[in-house]
Motif scaffolding. Structure first.
Motif, short mmCIF file in Angstrom:
data_model
loop_
_atom_site.label_atom_id
_atom_site.label_comp_id
_atom_site.label_asym_id
_atom_site.label_seq_id
_atom_site.Cartn_x
_atom_site.Cartn_y
_atom_site.Cartn_z
N CYS A 79 0.76 -1.37 -0.08
CA CYS A 79 -0.21 -0.37 0.12
C CYS A 79 0.77 1.34 0.65
CB CYS A 79 -1.41 -0.10 1.47
SG CYS A 79 -1.81 -1.10 0.92
N LEU A 101 3.60 -6.11 4.31
CA LEU A 101 2.98 -5.48 5.46
C LEU A 101 1.83 -6.95 5.71
CD1 LEU A 101 2.25 -2.00 5.85
CD2 LEU A 101 4.83 -3.86 6.36
N CYS A 103 -1.05 -9.32 6.88
CA CYS A 103 -2.50 -9.09 7.58
C CYS A 103 -3.04 -10.21 8.28
CB CYS A 103 -3.74 -8.51 6.63
SG CYS A 103 -3.21 -6.90 5.92
N ASP A 128 -7.40 -7.94 -0.91
CA ASP A 128 -6.64 -9.50 -0.77
C ASP A 128 -7.16 -10.40 -0.70
OD1 ASP A 128 -4.62 -8.05 0.35
OD2 ASP A 128 -5.31 -8.49 2.77
N1 SME Z 1 -0.46 -6.02 2.76
C1 SME Z 1 -0.88 -5.06 2.81
C2 SME Z 1 -1.28 -4.54 4.51
C3 SME Z 1 -2.59 -3.67 4.23
S1 SME Z 1 -3.36 -5.20 4.41
O1 SME Z 1 -2.99 -6.16 3.40
C4 SME Z 1 -4.70 -5.15 4.27
C5 SME Z 1 0.37 -4.08 1.95
O2 SME Z 1 1.14 -4.46 1.62
O3 SME Z 1 0.66 -2.61 2.64
#
Ligand code: SME
Length: 154
Positions: A79, A101, A103, A128
């Motif tokens: 994101c 990141l 989840c 996702d």
């Molecule tokens: N995976 C995302 C973080 C947000 S969650 O998918 C809701 C990322 O790597 O930014």
């Protein structure tokens, strides 16, 4: 349902009907419609550019399990990279990404589309999937259409 051209057109119409009502809660309904309609959408949410903080995204309306990632700095994760570059990120296999990141361990793939209003980044649509390599050109067509529709509403 499996995403095909008829479903793309139906979802664009449904979302347009929701957005044209312009009442609060509409973006949650958009998330719910998408998650409930497309088999490979397991988490659908909006991140909004935080007006209070510089270069930070804050979690907006979503459908799916709660996430710990409620605030994401530009550059962090998929994101944050989409926010930094203003580009669509389509990750067919999240295990290949170092700047990601998580989840939930169930998530295998992700698509993030930046949303612009009057040339300025205002937010993102993040989806996702628990499936591996589920996204096609139809997803991009559908989701770009939805981002255009909601851009003036964020
Ligand atoms: N995976 C995302 C973080 C947000 S969650 O998918 C809701 C990322 O790597 O930014």
């Amino acid at each position: 349902m499996k995403l095909d051209r008829n479903l793309v057109l139906k979802l664009l119409e449904d979302v347009e009907a929701v957005i044209s009502r312009q009442t609060s809660g509409d973006l949650s309904e958009v998330c719910r419609i998408l998650r409930d309609s497309v088999d490979h959408y397991d988490w659908v949410g909006f991140y909004l550019v935080d007006p209070e903080k510089e270069r930070e995204l804050v979690l907006g309306p979503y459908a799916g399990k709660p996430t710990e990632h409620t605030n994401i700095g530009f550059g962090q994760g998929i994101c944050g990279q989409a926010a930094e570059t203003g580009k669509l990120f389509l990750i067919q296999d999240v295990s290949m990404e170092s700047n990601y990141l998580s989840c939930s361990p169930e998530v295998r793939s992700e698509i993030v589309l930046p949303i612009f209003h009057e040339g300025k980044l205002v937010g993102e649509l993040d989806i996702d999937s628990h499936r591996f390599e589920p996204f096609s050109d139809l997803d991009t067509e559908l989701l770009e259409g939805i981002c255009r529709m909601v851009s003036s509403y964020i």
